[in-house]
Design an enzyme around this catalytic site. Structure first.
Site, PDB file in Angstrom:
ATOM      1  CG  HIS A 296      -0.410   0.052   2.532  1.00 13.28           C
ATOM      2  ND1 HIS A 296       0.388  -0.928   3.068  1.00 13.28           N
ATOM      3  CD2 HIS A 296      -0.502   1.008   3.496  1.00 13.28           C
ATOM      4  CE1 HIS A 296       0.741  -0.596   4.289  1.00 13.28           C
ATOM      5  NE2 HIS A 296       0.235   0.590   4.582  1.00 13.28           N
TER       6      HIS A 296
ATOM      7  CG  HIS B 298       0.177   4.307   4.753  1.00 12.28           C
ATOM      8  ND1 HIS B 298      -0.539   3.575   5.657  1.00 12.28           N
ATOM      9  CD2 HIS B 298      -0.652   5.293   4.320  1.00 12.28           C
ATOM     10  CE1 HIS B 298      -1.751   4.101   5.787  1.00 12.28           C
ATOM     11  NE2 HIS B 298      -1.845   5.139   4.985  1.00 12.28           N
TER      12      HIS B 298
ATOM     13  CG  ASP C  45       5.031   2.957   7.377  1.00  9.53           C
ATOM     14  OD1 ASP C  45       4.131   3.353   6.607  1.00  9.53           O
ATOM     15  OD2 ASP C  45       4.811   2.191   8.334  1.00  9.53           O
ATOM     16  CG  HIS C  46       4.163  -0.194   4.299  1.00  8.71           C
ATOM     17  ND1 HIS C  46       4.086  -1.510   4.669  1.00  8.71           N
ATOM     18  CD2 HIS C  46       3.772   0.519   5.388  1.00  8.71           C
ATOM     19  CE1 HIS C  46       3.657  -1.597   5.919  1.00  8.71           C
ATOM     20  NE2 HIS C  46       3.445  -0.375   6.381  1.00  8.71           N
TER      21      HIS C  46
ATOM     22  CG  HIS D  21      -4.005   0.160   6.702  1.00  5.77           C
ATOM     23  ND1 HIS D  21      -3.901   0.652   7.984  1.00  5.77           N
ATOM     24  CD2 HIS D  21      -2.852   0.498   6.075  1.00  5.77           C
ATOM     25  CE1 HIS D  21      -2.726   1.274   8.114  1.00  5.77           C
ATOM     26  NE2 HIS D  21      -2.072   1.188   6.968  1.00  5.77           N
TER      27      HIS D  21
ATOM     28  CG  ASP E 225       0.614  -1.335   7.837  1.00  9.85           C
ATOM     29  OD1 ASP E 225       1.496  -2.188   8.067  1.00  9.85           O
ATOM     30  OD2 ASP E 225       0.847  -0.115   7.768  1.00  9.85           O
TER      31      ASP E 225
ATOM     32  CG  HIS F 297       4.138  -1.937  11.441  1.00 11.96           C
ATOM     33  ND1 HIS F 297       4.938  -0.833  11.652  1.00 11.96           N
ATOM     34  CD2 HIS F 297       3.347  -1.626  10.383  1.00 11.96           C
ATOM     35  CE1 HIS F 297       4.644   0.108  10.757  1.00 11.96           C
ATOM     36  NE2 HIS F 297       3.674  -0.351   9.965  1.00 11.96           N
TER      37      HIS F 297
HETATM   38 ZN   LIG Z   1       0.014   1.610   6.521  1.00 10.50          ZN
END
Ligand SMILES: [Zn+2]
Length: 259
Positions: A55, A57, A59-60, A116, A133, A171
């Site tokens: 996805h 975001h 941090d990905h 999400h 996530d 995570h």
């Molecule tokens: Zn995320």
């Protein structure tokens, strides 16, 4: 034989490296940061075969521009190139990615799991599920872009995979998730045993993943909203009688948001 290795990033993210034994290339899932991936490739003298993004975001997906610049011909798979412009191969549910260069002609299956985020995608390689996530060990992601109903249906899809499916999520949240699950489901003996095991692992900072789907069936409250135990805990918390799995899920997610 496939090996899957966690590359830690930021505070608690995992970038996953997929390696077929004997091959000189690896595939990477969710490189939020380029540097740990470059270090891993160089220290193991490996090439980058391809990248999967669950996805949009940061941090990905945040490491993609740097990786693309350094390794310009790498195929990058993901659902929404509008949000992740580095994607070179847009994919949708039902597609599969062939890893024909690898022994056994492996294929990765694509599942759409919105909730999400709306672009959230899962990748299934044999019994290894990369679910970003959406499904966490003993928990689930926050609902940022979708609705509780969307997230519930995405989790229900993942729940139907075979019992031995291994969950490689994005995570290291397992211990705090178990602590919350114990508030919801305090009499659950399997959950109590899971707490002991995970607590011991985290004492040494060890990775608690992958988890096994059959363990999630027994301990993850977000997959257990059809059980009397979770429904009565959510009823007591909200002071509303809960006997519908979707409404129970929505209220449980809200409870977790507040906790
Ligand atoms: Zn995320």
């Amino acid at each position: 034989m496939i090996e899957i290795i966690p590359i830690p990033a930021f505070k608690d993210n995992y970038i996953w490296a997929i390696h077929s034994k004997g091959s000189r290339s690896i595939w990477i899932v969710d490189p939020g940061d380029a540097l740990p991936v470059i270090r891993y490739l160089e220290s193991h003298q490996l090439q980058l075969g391809g990248i999967l993004v669950t996805h949009h975001h940061w941090d990905h997906a945040g490491g993609l521009p740097d990786l693309q610049e350094r390794y310009p011909n790498t195929p990058i798979y993901g659902a929404d190139p509008k949000q992740v412009p580095s994607i070179t191969h847009p994919i949708t549910e039902g597609d599969s990615i062939s890893l024909s260069a690898w022994e056994g002609e492996l294929a990765i299956q694509i599942m759409a799991i919105p909730g999400h985020t709306l672009d959230h995608t899962a990748y299934l390689l044999n019994d290894a599920l990369f679910c970003g996530d959406t499904l966490f060990a003993c928990g689930c992601g926050r609902i940022f872009e979708g609705t509780p109903s969307m997230m519930f249906h995405s989790l229900s899809k993942l729940k139907q995979l075979p019992a031995h499916t291994r969950i490689y999520c994005g995570h290291e949240y397992t211990l705090p998730n178990i602590l919350f699950a114990l508030k919801v489901d305090p009499q659950n003996v399997v959950l109590q045993q899971r707490y002991e095991k995970v607590h011991a692992l985290r004492q040494t900072n060890a990775c608690t993943l992958p988890s096994i789907l059959s363990d999630e069936w027994l301990t993850n409250p977000f997959l257990r909203c059809d059980t009397i135990d979770v429904q009565s805990a959510v009823s007591a918390k909200t002071q509303h009688k809960m006997d519908d799995p979707l409404l129970t899920f929505a209220a449980l997610r809200e409870w977790k948001n507040q906790s």
